[in-house]
Write a protein that holds these residues in place. Structure first.
Motif, mmCIF file in Angstrom:
data_model
loop_
_atom_site.group_PDB
_atom_site.id
_atom_site.type_symbol
_atom_site.label_atom_id
_atom_site.label_comp_id
_atom_site.label_asym_id
_atom_site.label_seq_id
_atom_site.Cartn_x
_atom_site.Cartn_y
_atom_site.Cartn_z
ATOM 1 N N VAL A 69 0.772 -1.171 0.014
ATOM 2 C CA VAL A 69 -0.082 -0.110 -0.084
ATOM 3 C C VAL A 69 0.998 1.382 0.115
ATOM 4 C CG1 VAL A 69 -1.581 1.300 1.220
ATOM 5 C CG2 VAL A 69 -1.847 -1.144 1.047
ATOM 6 N N ALA A 70 1.963 1.518 0.864
ATOM 7 C CA ALA A 70 2.827 2.583 0.838
ATOM 8 C C ALA A 70 3.435 3.131 -0.200
ATOM 9 C CB ALA A 70 3.851 2.282 1.961
ATOM 10 N N ALA A 71 3.905 2.324 -0.980
ATOM 11 C CA ALA A 71 4.244 2.869 -2.330
ATOM 12 C C ALA A 71 3.505 3.353 -3.287
ATOM 13 C CB ALA A 71 5.333 1.614 -3.337
ATOM 14 N N GLY A 72 2.190 2.758 -3.519
ATOM 15 C CA GLY A 72 1.147 3.219 -4.290
ATOM 16 C C GLY A 72 0.480 4.477 -3.548
ATOM 17 N N ALA A 73 0.691 4.629 -2.184
ATOM 18 C CA ALA A 73 0.080 6.050 -1.713
ATOM 19 C C ALA A 73 1.210 7.180 -2.204
ATOM 20 C CB ALA A 73 0.177 5.947 -0.409
ATOM 21 N N VAL A 74 2.535 6.899 -2.113
ATOM 22 C CA VAL A 74 3.668 7.743 -2.421
ATOM 23 C C VAL A 74 3.379 8.150 -3.910
ATOM 24 C CG1 VAL A 74 6.100 8.230 -2.608
ATOM 25 C CG2 VAL A 74 5.137 7.120 -0.484
ATOM 26 N N LEU A 75 3.296 7.143 -4.814
ATOM 27 C CA LEU A 75 3.103 7.666 -6.191
ATOM 28 C C LEU A 75 1.802 8.239 -6.422
ATOM 29 C CD1 LEU A 75 4.475 4.048 -7.528
ATOM 30 C CD2 LEU A 75 5.646 6.464 -7.772
ATOM 31 N N GLY A 76 0.930 8.168 -5.856
ATOM 32 C CA GLY A 76 -0.472 8.900 -5.952
ATOM 33 C C GLY A 76 -0.226 10.219 -5.355
ATOM 34 N N ILE A 77 0.618 10.392 -4.483
ATOM 35 C CA ILE A 77 0.806 12.034 -4.218
ATOM 36 C C ILE A 77 1.711 12.517 -5.250
ATOM 37 C CG2 ILE A 77 2.100 13.201 -2.474
ATOM 38 C CD1 ILE A 77 1.352 11.009 -0.552
ATOM 39 N N LEU A 78 2.704 11.788 -5.757
ATOM 40 C CA LEU A 78 3.851 12.477 -6.635
ATOM 41 C C LEU A 78 3.283 12.715 -8.036
ATOM 42 C CD1 LEU A 78 7.056 10.350 -5.611
ATOM 43 C CD2 LEU A 78 5.928 12.705 -4.839
ATOM 44 N N PHE A 79 2.217 11.899 -8.307
ATOM 45 C CA PHE A 79 1.917 11.898 -9.939
ATOM 46 C C PHE A 79 0.551 12.155 -9.991
ATOM 47 C CE2 PHE A 79 6.078 9.533 -9.898
ATOM 48 C CZ PHE A 79 6.348 10.529 -10.546
ATOM 49 N N PRO A 80 -0.076 12.895 -10.959
ATOM 50 C CA PRO A 80 -1.533 12.593 -11.243
ATOM 51 C C PRO A 80 -1.921 11.594 -11.882
ATOM 52 C CG PRO A 80 -0.485 14.011 -12.768
ATOM 53 C CD PRO A 80 0.703 13.783 -11.657
ATOM 54 N N PRO A 81 -3.272 11.296 -11.529
ATOM 55 C CA PRO A 81 -3.700 9.885 -11.952
ATOM 56 C C PRO A 81 -3.884 9.905 -13.757
ATOM 57 C CG PRO A 81 -5.395 10.792 -10.387
ATOM 58 C CD PRO A 81 -4.153 11.799 -10.597
ATOM 59 N N SER A 82 -3.654 11.021 -14.122
ATOM 60 C CA SER A 82 -3.769 11.078 -15.686
ATOM 61 C C SER A 82 -2.529 10.432 -16.229
ATOM 62 C CB SER A 82 -4.172 12.420 -16.236
ATOM 63 O OG SER A 82 -3.121 13.302 -15.693
ATOM 64 N N ILE A 83 -1.302 10.497 -15.687
ATOM 65 C CA ILE A 83 -0.033 9.882 -16.133
ATOM 66 C C ILE A 83 0.325 8.639 -15.388
ATOM 67 C CG2 ILE A 83 0.661 12.014 -16.666
ATOM 68 C CD1 ILE A 83 2.893 11.752 -14.548
ATOM 69 N N LEU A 84 -0.349 8.175 -14.521
ATOM 70 C CA LEU A 84 -0.270 6.793 -14.079
ATOM 71 C C LEU A 84 -0.967 5.692 -14.979
ATOM 72 C CD1 LEU A 84 -0.849 7.182 -10.134
ATOM 73 C CD2 LEU A 84 1.323 6.459 -11.473
ATOM 74 N N ALA A 85 -0.264 4.726 -15.564
ATOM 75 C CA ALA A 85 -0.763 3.945 -16.368
ATOM 76 C C ALA A 85 -1.785 2.900 -15.899
ATOM 77 C CB ALA A 85 0.477 2.943 -16.985
ATOM 78 N N SER A 86 -1.840 2.944 -14.388
ATOM 79 C CA SER A 86 -2.696 1.845 -14.094
ATOM 80 C C SER A 86 -3.302 2.484 -12.675
ATOM 81 C CB SER A 86 -2.236 0.591 -13.829
ATOM 82 O OG SER A 86 -3.078 -0.311 -12.957
ATOM 83 N N ALA A 87 -4.583 2.756 -12.667
ATOM 84 C CA ALA A 87 -5.276 3.274 -11.449
ATOM 85 C C ALA A 87 -5.112 2.268 -10.353
ATOM 86 C CB ALA A 87 -6.549 3.668 -11.632
ATOM 87 N N ALA A 88 -5.015 1.178 -10.634
ATOM 88 C CA ALA A 88 -5.030 -0.004 -9.736
ATOM 89 C C ALA A 88 -3.705 0.298 -8.659
ATOM 90 C CB ALA A 88 -4.813 -1.382 -10.319
ATOM 91 N N VAL A 89 -2.744 0.975 -8.996
ATOM 92 C CA VAL A 89 -1.529 1.307 -8.320
ATOM 93 C C VAL A 89 -2.059 2.009 -6.926
ATOM 94 C CG1 VAL A 89 -0.726 3.482 -8.836
ATOM 95 C CG2 VAL A 89 0.863 1.639 -8.459
ATOM 96 N N LEU A 90 -3.055 2.741 -7.004
ATOM 97 C CA LEU A 90 -3.521 3.606 -5.739
ATOM 98 C C LEU A 90 -4.205 2.627 -4.960
ATOM 99 C CD1 LEU A 90 -4.563 6.672 -7.777
ATOM 100 C CD2 LEU A 90 -2.440 6.126 -6.583
ATOM 101 N N GLY A 91 -4.970 1.448 -5.634
ATOM 102 C CA GLY A 91 -5.729 0.806 -4.611
ATOM 103 C C GLY A 91 -6.530 1.187 -3.649
#
Length: 166
Positions: A69-91
């Motif tokens: 969960v923690a890495a996904g949370a950090v990436l969700g803070i650093l990058f807008p959902p529009s450039i994350l290839a998978s929304a599942a990373v935010l879980g």
């Protein structure tokens, strides 16, 4: 807050995904020999369209108390959902992201996001002080490395992570 209470972010950049994955294996080995405590990690790559891809080894993260969960949370803070290839990373990382967000300044978020964006691949590791200390001693292949302490209560973060995994 005591130095040992914080959460540490380790971000390293690499010329290619294979180099980042090799260092990810080093992190997993450090955990297996109890050199580091709780952690979460992900290899991050960027495609030619600028989309961020997150590559996680779910077998390891399922065994770790932080449950991926923690890495996904950090990436969700650093990058807008529009450039994350998978929304599942935010879980289910919403509460964890909110907790981490409170401990980071806007300039930290900008600096970390730009740092990851500079390389072709990156390794993101989130953990307690044992992670920071062990990675400082490890012989990693990174081109550049950055460590940041996030000003959050480790016990409270672990409660959020447990709730996200339940």
């Amino acid at each position: 807050m005591a130095e040992s209470d914080g959460v540490f972010l380790f971000i390293a950049t690499y010329p290619d995904e294979d180099s980042a994955r090799a260092d990810y294996e080093v992190v997993k080995e450090l955990h297996l020999v109890d050199a580091i405590g709780n952690f979460d990690a992900a290899v991050v790559t960027k495609d030619d369209k600028g989309k961020i891809h997150v590559n996680k080894d779910e077998t390891v993260t399922r065994k770790a108390a932080w449950g991926g969960v923690a890495a996904g949370a950090v990436l969700g803070i650093l990058f807008p959902p529009s450039i994350l290839a998978s929304a599942a990373v935010l879980g289910t990382a919403g509460g964890v992201a909110g907790h981490l967000w409170k401990g980071m300044s806007r300039s930290d978020v900008k600096e970390l996001g730009e740092f990851i964006d500079e390389g072709q691949a990156a390794l993101l590791v989130v953990g307690d002080i044992t992670v920071s200390e062990a990675l400082e001693k490890a012989e990693l292949r990174a081109v550049k490395e950055m460590r940041k302490q996030v000003n959050v209560d480790l016990d409270e973060l672990e409660k959020e992570i447990k709730a996200a995994n339940d």
